[in-house]
Design a protein around this motif. Structure first.
Motif, PDB file in Angstrom:
ATOM      1  N   GLN A 138       0.831  -1.195   0.000  1.00 59.02           N
ATOM      2  CA  GLN A 138       0.000   0.000   0.000  1.00 59.02           C
ATOM      3  C   GLN A 138       0.873   1.255   0.000  1.00 59.02           C
ATOM      4  OE1 GLN A 138      -3.131   0.334  -0.352  1.00 59.02           O
ATOM      5  NE2 GLN A 138      -3.646   2.397   0.371  1.00 59.02           N
ATOM      6  N   GLN A 139       2.000   1.194   0.713  1.00 61.74           N
ATOM      7  CA  GLN A 139       2.867   2.365   0.792  1.00 61.74           C
ATOM      8  C   GLN A 139       3.502   2.675  -0.561  1.00 61.74           C
ATOM      9  OE1 GLN A 139       3.331   4.515   3.482  1.00 61.74           O
ATOM     10  NE2 GLN A 139       4.234   5.697   1.811  1.00 61.74           N
ATOM     11  N   SER A 140       4.011   1.642  -1.245  1.00 59.97           N
ATOM     12  CA  SER A 140       4.636   1.890  -2.548  1.00 59.97           C
ATOM     13  C   SER A 140       3.614   2.374  -3.560  1.00 59.97           C
ATOM     14  CB  SER A 140       5.341   0.624  -3.054  1.00 59.97           C
ATOM     15  OG  SER A 140       4.423  -0.429  -3.257  1.00 59.97           O
ATOM     16  N   TYR A 141       2.403   1.864  -3.465  1.00 62.13           N
ATOM     17  CA  TYR A 141       1.330   2.306  -4.357  1.00 62.13           C
ATOM     18  C   TYR A 141       1.016   3.776  -4.094  1.00 62.13           C
ATOM     19  CZ  TYR A 141      -3.248   2.201  -6.710  1.00 62.13           C
ATOM     20  OH  TYR A 141      -4.317   2.440  -7.529  1.00 62.13           O
ATOM     21  N   ALA A 142       0.943   4.157  -2.817  1.00 56.91           N
ATOM     22  CA  ALA A 142       0.688   5.557  -2.465  1.00 56.91           C
ATOM     23  C   ALA A 142       1.831   6.445  -2.935  1.00 56.91           C
ATOM     24  CB  ALA A 142       0.499   5.687  -0.954  1.00 56.91           C
ATOM     25  N   ASP A 143       3.064   5.968  -2.767  1.00 58.91           N
ATOM     26  CA  ASP A 143       4.221   6.760  -3.194  1.00 58.91           C
ATOM     27  C   ASP A 143       4.199   7.014  -4.693  1.00 58.91           C
ATOM     28  OD1 ASP A 143       5.122   6.828  -0.606  1.00 58.91           O
ATOM     29  OD2 ASP A 143       6.636   5.256  -0.870  1.00 58.91           O
ATOM     30  N   SER A 144       3.719   6.036  -5.461  1.00 59.71           N
ATOM     31  CA  SER A 144       3.683   6.212  -6.917  1.00 59.71           C
ATOM     32  C   SER A 144       2.756   7.356  -7.308  1.00 59.71           C
ATOM     33  CB  SER A 144       3.244   4.907  -7.597  1.00 59.71           C
ATOM     34  OG  SER A 144       1.851   4.672  -7.466  1.00 59.71           O
TER      35      SER A 144
END
Length: 289
Positions: free
Chosen positions: A151-157
């Motif tokens: 979820q964090q990497s998706y949000a960062d993108s």
């Protein structure tokens, strides 16, 4: 996933160009030259060349790009096995996201696990490879490339896109590709008018990422362009399983139309602000504030 109508249309135009210009077998096809010739952005040309490679009309060149093979008896109609391929493709993608597949895997393992014929496996691997989430290992086997899984990497993108996409519009090297912007605007209007309810998540993702990449390509800044393409590759599998409700999607498509209209009216500053607002809203809808 069956190729989108845009991909098939551009592929047919490339075939017409090869035939009308009597382009010799072995001639290297330059993506930018084709885009200029057909007056479209490079993204649909790239997808069309991949489709033609699957059809045997062109082949990947040793140093990148494609070369002409043959357009004789080429048929760009829908493949009757597309639905089966879609199911297998999404199953493999889902299993990879869920951590059920190792980083490296053999073709025989995939055949056994998913009960595939060699032809089915070849089509699925070609498609996954062209979309950038698996690659052939030297000599033997395949390796899954990094994708967004948390979820964090998706949000960062999304936060990264929020930074680079408005900036790309304001680049001093920005040159509007009017024909390409008009084309993607037309697609977005069609989606907003109801077409969005007829499409699956994969097709919708492809149409929308082409919209954003087409705008970024106008910046003529390869760092912005390649960065956005890289992010789109990384988030692709997550987007296949996560999509806005179609009612919200209609609103976002209308926002795309507004951004395109601002660009076509040479109101880039306003277009950049509208892009920032659009991405902020999508970010909040998909991952929360």
């Amino acid at each position: 996933m069956p190729p989108t109508p845009l991909t098939r249309q551009v592929a047919a135009r490339i075939v017409d160009y090869i035939r009308s210009e009597q382009v010799a077998t072995g001639t290297r096809l330059v993506e930018r030259t084709l885009a200029d010739q057909l007056r479209v952005s490079r993204s649909p040309v790239r997808n069309a060349l991949r489709l033609l490679a699957d059809s045997g009309a062109v082949a990947e060149a040793d140093r990148g790009g494609y070369t002409v093979v043959s357009t004789d008896h080429l048929d760009l109609t829908e493949d009757a096995e597309d639905d089966v391929d879609d199911t297998v493709y999404l199953t493999i993608a889902g299993d990879r996201l869920d951590g059920e597949l190792p980083d490296k895997i053999t073709e025989s393992a995939l055949v056994r696990r998913y009960s595939l014929t060699p032809a089915q496996l070849n089509r699925v691997l070609r498609r996954a490879s062209s979309e950038g989430w698996i690659e052939r290992l030297p000599g033997y086997g395949w390796e899954f490339r990094p994708t967004l899984t948390s979820q964090q990497s998706y949000a960062d993108s999304y936060r990264f896109r929020l930074t680079i996409e408005p900036a790309a519009i304001l680049e001093p090297t920005f040159v509007l590709d009017r024909a390409a912007i008009e084309h993607v605007r037309e697609q977005q209007q069609k989606l907003a008018d109801g077409w969005i309810h007829e499409l699956d998540n994969i097709t919708l993702f492809n149409i929308n990422h082409v919209f954003h990449e087409t705008i970024a390509e106008c910046s003529r800044n390869e760092f912005f362009i390649e960065a956005l393409r890289r992010v789109d590759h990384l988030r692709r599998l997550v987007e296949y399983r996560r999509s806005l409700p179609r009612e919200s999607g209609v609103i976002r498509c209308r926002e795309h139309v507004e951004i395109a209209d601002l660009l076509l009216a040479d109101r880039r500053t306003e277009a950049a602000e509208r892009m920032r607002g659009h991405l902020s809203t999508v970010t909040a809808e998909k991952i929360g504030p």
